[in-house]
Motif scaffolding. Structure first.
Motif, mmCIF file in Angstrom:
data_model
loop_
_atom_site.group_PDB
_atom_site.id
_atom_site.type_symbol
_atom_site.label_atom_id
_atom_site.label_comp_id
_atom_site.label_asym_id
_atom_site.label_seq_id
_atom_site.Cartn_x
_atom_site.Cartn_y
_atom_site.Cartn_z
ATOM 1 N N ASN A 238 0.820 -1.206 0.000
ATOM 2 C CA ASN A 238 0.000 0.000 0.000
ATOM 3 C C ASN A 238 0.857 1.260 0.000
ATOM 4 O O ASN A 238 0.496 2.266 -0.606
ATOM 5 C CB ASN A 238 -0.930 0.019 1.224
ATOM 6 C CG ASN A 238 -2.056 -0.978 1.115
ATOM 7 O OD1 ASN A 238 -2.426 -1.405 0.018
ATOM 8 N ND2 ASN A 238 -2.602 -1.376 2.247
ATOM 9 N N ARG A 239 2.011 1.200 0.660
ATOM 10 C CA ARG A 239 2.860 2.396 0.768
ATOM 11 C C ARG A 239 3.743 2.589 -0.463
ATOM 12 O O ARG A 239 3.967 3.731 -0.890
ATOM 13 C CB ARG A 239 3.731 2.309 2.024
ATOM 14 C CG ARG A 239 4.600 3.549 2.252
ATOM 15 C CD ARG A 239 5.068 3.645 3.679
ATOM 16 N NE ARG A 239 5.944 4.775 3.916
ATOM 17 C CZ ARG A 239 5.531 6.031 4.065
ATOM 18 N NH1 ARG A 239 4.254 6.314 3.987
ATOM 19 N NH2 ARG A 239 6.396 7.006 4.293
ATOM 20 N N PHE A 240 4.244 1.485 -1.032
ATOM 21 C CA PHE A 240 5.250 1.609 -2.088
ATOM 22 C C PHE A 240 4.794 1.126 -3.464
ATOM 23 O O PHE A 240 5.522 1.297 -4.443
ATOM 24 C CB PHE A 240 6.533 0.868 -1.675
ATOM 25 C CG PHE A 240 7.091 1.318 -0.355
ATOM 26 C CD1 PHE A 240 7.531 2.621 -0.182
ATOM 27 C CD2 PHE A 240 7.153 0.447 0.719
ATOM 28 C CE1 PHE A 240 8.039 3.044 1.043
ATOM 29 C CE2 PHE A 240 7.667 0.856 1.944
ATOM 30 C CZ PHE A 240 8.105 2.161 2.104
ATOM 31 N N GLY A 241 3.630 0.514 -3.535
ATOM 32 C CA GLY A 241 3.118 0.079 -4.827
ATOM 33 C C GLY A 241 3.776 -1.170 -5.373
ATOM 34 O O GLY A 241 3.613 -1.497 -6.555
ATOM 35 N N GLU A 242 4.516 -1.878 -4.548
ATOM 36 C CA GLU A 242 5.117 -3.156 -4.934
ATOM 37 C C GLU A 242 5.325 -3.996 -3.689
ATOM 38 O O GLU A 242 5.331 -3.476 -2.564
ATOM 39 C CB GLU A 242 6.455 -2.958 -5.651
ATOM 40 C CG GLU A 242 7.559 -2.391 -4.775
ATOM 41 C CD GLU A 242 8.883 -2.268 -5.511
ATOM 42 O OE1 GLU A 242 8.900 -2.273 -6.755
ATOM 43 O OE2 GLU A 242 9.935 -2.163 -4.825
ATOM 44 N N GLY A 243 5.479 -5.293 -3.860
ATOM 45 C CA GLY A 243 5.697 -6.172 -2.722
ATOM 46 C C GLY A 243 7.148 -6.128 -2.261
ATOM 47 O O GLY A 243 8.038 -5.764 -3.023
ATOM 48 N N PRO A 244 7.410 -6.468 -1.000
ATOM 49 C CA PRO A 244 8.791 -6.443 -0.502
ATOM 50 C C PRO A 244 9.716 -7.393 -1.254
ATOM 51 O O PRO A 244 10.901 -7.098 -1.418
ATOM 52 C CB PRO A 244 8.638 -6.849 0.970
ATOM 53 C CG PRO A 244 7.301 -7.502 1.068
ATOM 54 C CD PRO A 244 6.448 -6.858 0.040
ATOM 55 N N SER A 245 9.212 -8.507 -1.743
ATOM 56 C CA SER A 245 10.054 -9.444 -2.509
ATOM 57 C C SER A 245 10.543 -8.804 -3.806
ATOM 58 O O SER A 245 11.671 -9.058 -4.237
ATOM 59 C CB SER A 245 9.267 -10.719 -2.815
ATOM 60 O OG SER A 245 8.927 -11.400 -1.631
ATOM 61 N N GLN A 246 9.691 -7.988 -4.420
ATOM 62 C CA GLN A 246 10.104 -7.292 -5.638
ATOM 63 C C GLN A 246 11.247 -6.331 -5.349
ATOM 64 O O GLN A 246 12.206 -6.228 -6.130
ATOM 65 C CB GLN A 246 8.928 -6.509 -6.232
ATOM 66 C CG GLN A 246 7.822 -7.383 -6.800
ATOM 67 C CD GLN A 246 6.618 -6.534 -7.205
ATOM 68 O OE1 GLN A 246 5.692 -6.296 -6.425
ATOM 69 N NE2 GLN A 246 6.631 -6.071 -8.439
ATOM 70 N N THR A 247 11.165 -5.624 -4.225
ATOM 71 C CA THR A 247 12.238 -4.701 -3.856
ATOM 72 C C THR A 247 13.527 -5.460 -3.615
ATOM 73 O O THR A 247 14.613 -5.042 -4.067
ATOM 74 C CB THR A 247 11.865 -3.928 -2.570
ATOM 75 O OG1 THR A 247 10.600 -3.279 -2.760
ATOM 76 C CG2 THR A 247 12.917 -2.883 -2.240
#
Length: 250
Positions: A238-247
């Motif tokens: 919700n905050r970054f528009g992507e999942g943590p795994s993608q980051t």
């Protein structure tokens, strides 16, 4: 007495001494090592006969240099004034200062030479004390809001520790309810939500600087206090528009 500096100032005394009293009532003995004076905060300073040296950095200049490190927009830099610089950081500052002083005190020095002397000194300052960038709305920059601003900065500087908004309020000399009211009015959220967002931002930075071979999303999330990984992933998306795994995968 000063209503608050509009430049970032590093100072140190070679003889004599004294102390600084911040608006929140905290008293800080003036150390022998270089230290950063309170920025945009009212304070009083009490000095015995002394010899003092200072280096001033304009706010726009230092904040632009800081973007090279935090990779975000230019924002106010909040230094942890209670931290003690490491011997290595003090030595980097002294080396940069000694190299820069002959150029910066020479009024005939060409602009390019001055720029190349200023930048290492600014970077040495940014290694002298822990800091965070804090994007505050104008009302929180007013002198009357100094304690609330101090509490907000406390949340930034201690986000990696087991703290609560009540700890930040106490450190700033505020009632917890007052901090809650001010945060909702000026930041649009509760102090608890604001602290969660700080920790999400730190999590994202750590994931972006790591690789799947070095760590996992779960390990990083737990280091920043997120126990329920499903809720963490949802808040992160919700905050970054992507999942943590993608980051983490880059």
């Amino acid at each position: 007495e000063t209503p608050g500096l509009t430049d970032y100032v590093v100072s140190w005394v070679t003889t004599g001494g004294g102390w600084i009293v911040r608006r929140d009532g905290q008293r800080m003995e003036i150390p022998r090592h270089p230290f950063v004076l309170p920025f945009h905060r009212p304070y009083t300073v009490h000095l015995t006969p002394h010899r003092q040296n200072s280096v001033l950095f304009s706010a726009p200049y230092l904040e632009d240099i800081a973007t090279e490190i935090h990779a975000g927009p230019s924002q106010q830099v909040s230094f942890d004034l209670e931290a003690t610089p490491t011997p290595e950081a003090i030595e980097r500052w002294r080396v940069a200062l000694n190299a820069s002083t002959p150029v910066l005190t020479d009024e005939t020095a060409p602009p390019l030479l001055r720029m190349n002397a200023q930048r290492p000194l600014a970077l040495a300052l940014l290694q002298l004390a822990p800091w965070a960038v804090v994007d505050l709305p104008e009302p929180l920059r007013e002198p009357s809001m100094a304690r609330t601003r101090l509490a907000v900065e406390y949340l930034h500087h201690h986000a990696a520790e087991p703290i609560t908004p009540a700890d930040a309020a106490k450190a700033a000399g505020l009632h917890t309810r007052t901090l809650q009211l001010h945060c909702r009015r000026e930041l649009g959220m509760s102090p608890t939500a604001y602290l969660r967002d700080i920790r999400l931002d730190r999590t994202r930075r750590e994931l972006a600087e790591s690789s799947p071979q070095e760590t996992t999303v779960g390990e990083v999330a737990k280091r920043w206090g997120f126990v329920h990984l499903g809720r963490f992933a949802s808040a992160y998306r919700n905050r970054f528009g992507e999942g943590p795994s993608q980051t983490l995968r880059g």
